[in-house]
Motif scaffolding. Structure first.
Motif, PDB file in Angstrom:
ATOM      1  N   GLY A 140       0.767  -1.239   0.000  1.00 63.84           N
ATOM      2  CA  GLY A 140       0.000   0.000   0.000  1.00 63.84           C
ATOM      3  C   GLY A 140       0.796   1.286   0.000  1.00 63.84           C
ATOM      4  N   ILE A 141       2.052   1.260  -0.463  1.00 61.53           N
ATOM      5  CA  ILE A 141       2.825   2.494  -0.596  1.00 61.53           C
ATOM      6  C   ILE A 141       2.373   3.218  -1.866  1.00 61.53           C
ATOM      7  CG2 ILE A 141       5.130   3.506  -0.903  1.00 61.53           C
ATOM      8  CD1 ILE A 141       4.865   2.350   1.835  1.00 61.53           C
ATOM      9  N   VAL A 142       1.842   4.422  -1.719  1.00 72.11           N
ATOM     10  CA  VAL A 142       1.375   5.202  -2.870  1.00 72.11           C
ATOM     11  C   VAL A 142       2.583   5.726  -3.656  1.00 72.11           C
ATOM     12  CG1 VAL A 142      -0.003   7.197  -3.578  1.00 72.11           C
ATOM     13  CG2 VAL A 142      -0.679   5.877  -1.576  1.00 72.11           C
ATOM     14  N   ARG A 143       2.466   5.729  -4.978  1.00 70.81           N
ATOM     15  CA  ARG A 143       3.548   6.158  -5.877  1.00 70.81           C
ATOM     16  C   ARG A 143       4.837   5.389  -5.562  1.00 70.81           C
ATOM     17  NH1 ARG A 143       2.531  10.992  -3.691  1.00 70.81           N
ATOM     18  NH2 ARG A 143       4.737  11.440  -3.479  1.00 70.81           N
ATOM     19  N   ALA A 144       4.726   4.079  -5.514  1.00 73.24           N
ATOM     20  CA  ALA A 144       5.848   3.224  -5.116  1.00 73.24           C
ATOM     21  C   ALA A 144       7.062   3.402  -6.022  1.00 73.24           C
ATOM     22  CB  ALA A 144       5.414   1.765  -5.100  1.00 73.24           C
ATOM     23  N   ALA A 145       6.851   3.607  -7.316  1.00 69.79           N
ATOM     24  CA  ALA A 145       7.963   3.760  -8.257  1.00 69.79           C
ATOM     25  C   ALA A 145       8.811   4.985  -7.928  1.00 69.79           C
ATOM     26  CB  ALA A 145       7.434   3.860  -9.690  1.00 69.79           C
ATOM     27  N   GLU A 146       8.191   6.020  -7.333  1.00 68.07           N
ATOM     28  CA  GLU A 146       8.935   7.225  -6.925  1.00 68.07           C
ATOM     29  C   GLU A 146       9.499   7.057  -5.516  1.00 68.07           C
ATOM     30  OE1 GLU A 146       6.453  10.696  -7.369  1.00 68.07           O
ATOM     31  OE2 GLU A 146       5.406   9.791  -9.058  1.00 68.07           O
ATOM     32  N   ARG A 147       8.670   6.523  -4.596  1.00 64.05           N
ATOM     33  CA  ARG A 147       9.072   6.448  -3.200  1.00 64.05           C
ATOM     34  C   ARG A 147      10.164   5.411  -2.960  1.00 64.05           C
ATOM     35  NH1 ARG A 147       5.814   8.733   0.511  1.00 64.05           N
ATOM     36  NH2 ARG A 147       7.794   8.874   1.636  1.00 64.05           N
ATOM     37  N   VAL A 148      10.361   4.485  -3.898  1.00 68.42           N
ATOM     38  CA  VAL A 148      11.357   3.439  -3.707  1.00 68.42           C
ATOM     39  C   VAL A 148      12.769   4.008  -3.553  1.00 68.42           C
ATOM     40  CG1 VAL A 148      11.893   3.003  -6.141  1.00 68.42           C
ATOM     41  CG2 VAL A 148      11.986   1.107  -4.490  1.00 68.42           C
ATOM     42  N   ASP A 149      13.003   5.212  -4.079  1.00 70.67           N
ATOM     43  CA  ASP A 149      14.330   5.836  -3.981  1.00 70.67           C
ATOM     44  C   ASP A 149      14.443   6.792  -2.789  1.00 70.67           C
ATOM     45  OD1 ASP A 149      15.587   4.627  -6.268  1.00 70.67           O
ATOM     46  OD2 ASP A 149      14.273   5.843  -7.522  1.00 70.67           O
ATOM     47  N   SER A 150      13.434   6.787  -1.905  1.00 73.65           N
ATOM     48  CA  SER A 150      13.491   7.615  -0.702  1.00 73.65           C
ATOM     49  C   SER A 150      14.278   6.909   0.393  1.00 73.65           C
ATOM     50  CB  SER A 150      12.076   7.914  -0.198  1.00 73.65           C
ATOM     51  OG  SER A 150      11.321   8.604  -1.163  1.00 73.65           O
ATOM     52  N   TYR A 151      14.700   7.695   1.388  1.00 76.49           N
ATOM     53  CA  TYR A 151      15.397   7.142   2.548  1.00 76.49           C
ATOM     54  C   TYR A 151      14.389   6.878   3.672  1.00 76.49           C
ATOM     55  CZ  TYR A 151      19.838   8.329   0.345  1.00 76.49           C
ATOM     56  OH  TYR A 151      20.913   8.390  -0.516  1.00 76.49           O
ATOM     57  N   PRO A 152      14.718   5.998   4.615  1.00 73.18           N
ATOM     58  CA  PRO A 152      13.765   5.658   5.683  1.00 73.18           C
ATOM     59  C   PRO A 152      13.210   6.868   6.433  1.00 73.18           C
ATOM     60  CG  PRO A 152      15.562   4.083   5.714  1.00 73.18           C
ATOM     61  CD  PRO A 152      15.927   5.137   4.683  1.00 73.18           C
ATOM     62  N   HIS A 153      14.056   7.881   6.693  1.00 71.52           N
ATOM     63  CA  HIS A 153      13.578   9.027   7.473  1.00 71.52           C
ATOM     64  C   HIS A 153      12.545   9.859   6.723  1.00 71.52           C
ATOM     65  CE1 HIS A 153      16.692  11.126   5.072  1.00 71.52           C
ATOM     66  NE2 HIS A 153      15.917  12.172   5.234  1.00 71.52           N
ATOM     67  N   GLU A 154      12.398   9.627   5.428  1.00 75.26           N
ATOM     68  CA  GLU A 154      11.421  10.372   4.637  1.00 75.26           C
ATOM     69  C   GLU A 154      10.031   9.737   4.672  1.00 75.26           C
ATOM     70  OE1 GLU A 154      13.397  12.472   1.004  1.00 75.26           O
ATOM     71  OE2 GLU A 154      14.298  10.478   1.108  1.00 75.26           O
ATOM     72  N   PHE A 155       9.887   8.653   5.418  1.00 82.93           N
ATOM     73  CA  PHE A 155       8.599   7.997   5.584  1.00 82.93           C
ATOM     74  C   PHE A 155       8.087   8.209   7.007  1.00 82.93           C
ATOM     75  CE2 PHE A 155      10.517   5.699   2.084  1.00 82.93           C
ATOM     76  CZ  PHE A 155       9.456   5.381   1.251  1.00 82.93           C
ATOM     77  N   SER A 156       6.769   8.177   7.177  1.00 84.05           N
ATOM     78  CA  SER A 156       6.194   8.188   8.515  1.00 84.05           C
ATOM     79  C   SER A 156       6.423   6.821   9.171  1.00 84.05           C
ATOM     80  CB  SER A 156       4.689   8.463   8.438  1.00 84.05           C
ATOM     81  OG  SER A 156       4.019   7.375   7.820  1.00 84.05           O
ATOM     82  N   GLY A 157       6.107   6.713  10.472  1.00 81.57           N
ATOM     83  CA  GLY A 157       6.311   5.446  11.177  1.00 81.57           C
ATOM     84  C   GLY A 157       5.544   4.302  10.550  1.00 81.57           C
ATOM     85  N   GLY A 158       4.297   4.567  10.185  1.00 81.31           N
ATOM     86  CA  GLY A 158       3.481   3.537   9.553  1.00 81.31           C
ATOM     87  C   GLY A 158       4.021   3.121   8.198  1.00 81.31           C
ATOM     88  N   MET A 159       4.502   4.097   7.434  1.00 79.48           N
ATOM     89  CA  MET A 159       5.059   3.797   6.107  1.00 79.48           C
ATOM     90  C   MET A 159       6.363   3.011   6.224  1.00 79.48           C
ATOM     91  SD  MET A 159       3.031   4.931   3.736  1.00 79.48           S
ATOM     92  CE  MET A 159       1.677   4.438   4.784  1.00 79.48           C
ATOM     93  N   ARG A 160       7.165   3.328   7.249  1.00 73.94           N
ATOM     94  CA  ARG A 160       8.413   2.574   7.452  1.00 73.94           C
ATOM     95  C   ARG A 160       8.117   1.114   7.774  1.00 73.94           C
ATOM     96  NH1 ARG A 160      10.507   7.466   9.876  1.00 73.94           N
ATOM     97  NH2 ARG A 160       9.790   6.834  11.943  1.00 73.94           N
ATOM     98  N   GLN A 161       7.051   0.892   8.546  1.00 70.61           N
ATOM     99  CA  GLN A 161       6.702  -0.485   8.863  1.00 70.61           C
ATOM    100  C   GLN A 161       6.244  -1.229   7.611  1.00 70.61           C
ATOM    101  OE1 GLN A 161       7.477  -3.004  10.532  1.00 70.61           O
ATOM    102  NE2 GLN A 161       6.679  -2.354  12.517  1.00 70.61           N
ATOM    103  N   ARG A 162       5.562  -0.544   6.726  1.00 69.36           N
ATOM    104  CA  ARG A 162       5.156  -1.154   5.456  1.00 69.36           C
ATOM    105  C   ARG A 162       6.383  -1.525   4.624  1.00 69.36           C
ATOM    106  NH1 ARG A 162      -0.322   0.914   3.025  1.00 69.36           N
ATOM    107  NH2 ARG A 162      -1.513   1.319   4.906  1.00 69.36           N
ATOM    108  N   VAL A 163       7.387  -0.666   4.655  1.00 66.03           N
ATOM    109  CA  VAL A 163       8.634  -0.963   3.934  1.00 66.03           C
ATOM    110  C   VAL A 163       9.267  -2.229   4.484  1.00 66.03           C
ATOM    111  CG1 VAL A 163      10.998  -0.154   3.503  1.00 66.03           C
ATOM    112  CG2 VAL A 163       9.076   1.428   3.251  1.00 66.03           C
ATOM    113  N   MET A 164       9.278  -2.353   5.829  1.00 64.69           N
ATOM    114  CA  MET A 164       9.838  -3.555   6.456  1.00 64.69           C
ATOM    115  C   MET A 164       9.083  -4.806   6.015  1.00 64.69           C
ATOM    116  SD  MET A 164      12.478  -3.416   8.477  1.00 64.69           S
ATOM    117  CE  MET A 164      12.174  -4.953   9.317  1.00 64.69           C
ATOM    118  N   ILE A 165       7.775  -4.705   5.955  1.00 69.46           N
ATOM    119  CA  ILE A 165       6.952  -5.852   5.551  1.00 69.46           C
ATOM    120  C   ILE A 165       7.205  -6.180   4.083  1.00 69.46           C
ATOM    121  CG2 ILE A 165       4.576  -6.656   5.217  1.00 69.46           C
ATOM    122  CD1 ILE A 165       3.845  -4.942   7.695  1.00 69.46           C
ATOM    123  N   ALA A 166       7.313  -5.150   3.247  1.00 67.88           N
ATOM    124  CA  ALA A 166       7.602  -5.362   1.820  1.00 67.88           C
ATOM    125  C   ALA A 166       8.943  -6.073   1.645  1.00 67.88           C
ATOM    126  CB  ALA A 166       7.612  -4.025   1.086  1.00 67.88           C
TER     127      ALA A 166
END
Length: 538
Positions: A140-166
């Motif tokens: 459920g990461i919106v605009r995943a093709a763009e956000r994939v090049d972001s760093y962890p600190h650029e995500f909220s806590g919930g989004m970081r957890q989604r990255v971990m699950i991904a």
């Protein structure tokens, strides 16, 4: 059919006080395509049990005393590090509780997910990148093709957890160990993650071990349940049977601690006149992009012209998903972030117009309890020093009265007076939060802003802290802004509830009125996402 069989697992740690047994003869099975829930308070041994299977406990001081863990014809406990590496991340993967410490802050999300894939599979980096984007989309990461090049600190806590699950799902493992993966998530995102895990588990026939202290979460997810206390399994069985008729007193205690009611009448103290008046408060964050000769600036309106009052003695709940602006609203009132405009009047004084020295003196009247007490407490200061600092800064008591005053504070928050010479790392999470609460009430403030103060606590410790907050607000007449994503907690604690989304205030109403008759679609969405234990289980 059993995929993983654990027999008589015993794990201990060497400490300065001698050997401490963390896991005491634990045995269980994980079947193919099954979700196995493991619940218990902090220190029950549930995480150590699972970390031991993958060789993730530190050695020393950790020692696996005995036992076996049979997977795919081999004993995981007897494998060397090289053999374990082949399994970890490929056949058995893990979602850690705190994504900010588990993710590398120096690498982009793409680099980290791609690395996990390439270590175990011989495919091109381009293919691995596409897999990474697909995995982010799946969680459920919106605009995943763009956000994939972001760093962890650029995500909220919930989004970081989604990255971990991904990252955990990208290698398509057979077994997924999820260690408190939804603890810090909003109810709607938590529901999405739980639904997602359930869908993936069914589609891939994935076996999941789900570790949590939130019984409402595991009730909706697990097929079977294990309850652990002090290193022992005290109860296990089919999840719905355990919830419907818990046999062990400890399981009954955990279930009774889940908040499921409105605020008790004896703690409803709000007066009609306002202590805090917020008018047209606006906070904007700006971020620059590109080289200095062609720089562009993005604006994010975190708090969008919000106006509200908080009455004397009232606890006002502030709810909303990650990124809604609720924490920024609290920090804007505290003047911990710069605001663009508006008024924040506390007892008739506009806090936004105070100069540095005036603000320092005024801070006696408004204090904050932060979400993570381990980060907000100074690791170099003992409890005595931590509690003495605000008392001396604001000249509350002379030095000769410090010790009796601090002892009274320890009594009020339910901590042993002998602990005043200890440091933060020597306490559990619940005890650290009590120290943070003691620090906040030490100066007898008029207003306390509590930012997610119980989100990471066990249900029993959470219940104790909530009752403590209720009692303290009654005893001292303290007014509180309680920021939370846990709507069950908010219902139990708060007189009124304000709902925020994208920096806007959508709804403000008395708690029971809002819960029984929400006016806004977003509020209805939040309420419908609350995990509940069925009436018969309670």
């Amino acid at each position: 059919m059993s995929l993983l069989t654990v027999k008589d697992l015993r794990v201990s740690f060497q400490t300065r006080n001698g050997k401490q047994e963390a896991v005491k003869g634990v045995s269980f099975e994980l079947n193919e395509g099954e979700i196995l829930g493991i619940v218990g308070e902090s220190g029950s041994g549930k995480s150590v049990t699972c970390y031991s299977l993958l060789g993730l406990i530190p050695k020393p001081p950790g020692v696996i005393e005995s036992g076996e863990a049979l997977y795919d014809g081999q004993d995981l406990l007897k494998l060397d590090e090289k053999s374990l590496r082949k399994l970890r991340g490929r056949k058995i993967n893990m979602i850690f509780q705190d994504p900010m410490t588990a993710l590398n802050p120096y690498l982009t999300v793409a680099d980290q997910i791609i690395e996990a894939i390439l270590v175990h599979e011989k495919i091109s980096k381009k293919e691995a990148r596409q897999r990474a984007i697909k995995a982010l989309e799946e969680v459920g990461i919106v605009r995943a093709a763009e956000r994939v090049d972001s760093y962890p600190h650029e995500f909220s806590g919930g989004m970081r957890q989604r990255v971990m699950i991904a990252m955990a799902l990208a290698t398509e493992p057979d077994i997924l160990i999820a260690d408190e993966p939804t603890t810090a998530l909003d109810v709607t995102i938590q529901k999405q993650i739980l639904d997602l895990l359930h869908q993936i588990q069914k589609r891939r026939k994935l076996s999941i071990i789900f570790i949590t202290h939130d019984l409402a979460v595991i009730h909706a997810l697990a097929h079977r349940l294990i309850v652990m206390e002090k290193g022992h399994i005290v109860e296990q069985g089919v999840a719905k049977d355990v919830f419907a008729a818990p046999q062990h007193p400890y399981t009954q205690k955990l279930l009774s601690a889940v908040p499921d009611s409105s605020k008790p009448d004896e703690f409803k103290l709000a007066e009609e006149h306002a202590l805090l008046k917020v008018r047209d408060l606006r906070t904007v964050f700006r971020k620059s992009h590109g080289p200095f000769w062609a720089r562009t600036v993005d604006e994010t309106i975190a708090v969008n012209n919000i106006s509200l009052d908080i009455h004397h003695g009232e606890i006002l709940g502030l709810v909303g998903e990650s990124g809604s602006g609720k924490s920024t609203f609290g920090r804007s009132i505290m003047r911990l972030v710069d605001t663009e405009g508006g008024e924040v009047q506390l007892a008739g004084r506009d806090l936004l117009k105070l100069h540095t020295q005036e603000l320092k003196h005024a801070r006696r009247d408004f204090q904050m309890i932060f979400q993570d007490p381990y980060a907000s407490l100074n690791p170099r200061m003992t409890v005595f020093d931590t509690l003495a600092e605000p008392l001396l800064t604001h000249n509350i008591v002379p030095k000769s009265e410090l010790l009796p005053t601090i002892n009274r504070l320890m009594d009020e928050v339910g901590l042993d007076r002998r602990f005043i010479r200890k440091y933060p790392h020597e306490f559990s999470g619940g005890q650290r939060q009590r120290i943070a609460i003691a620090r906040a009430i030490s100066v007898k403030p008029k207003l306390i802003i509590a930012d997610e103060p119980v989100s990471a606590l066990d249900v029993t410790i959470q219940a104790q802290v909530l009752d403590l907050l209720l009692q303290l607000t009654k005893d001292y007449g303290i007014t509180m802004l309680f920021i939370s994503h846990d709507l069950s907690v908010v219902r139990y604690l708060c007189d009124r509830v304000a709902v925020m989304q994208h920096g806007n205030l959508l709804e403000l109403e008395e708690t029971e009125t809002l819960y029984s008759n929400p006016q806004h679609d977003y509020t209805r969405k939040l309420l419908s996402a609350i995990p509940r234990i069925s009436d018969q289980a309670v």
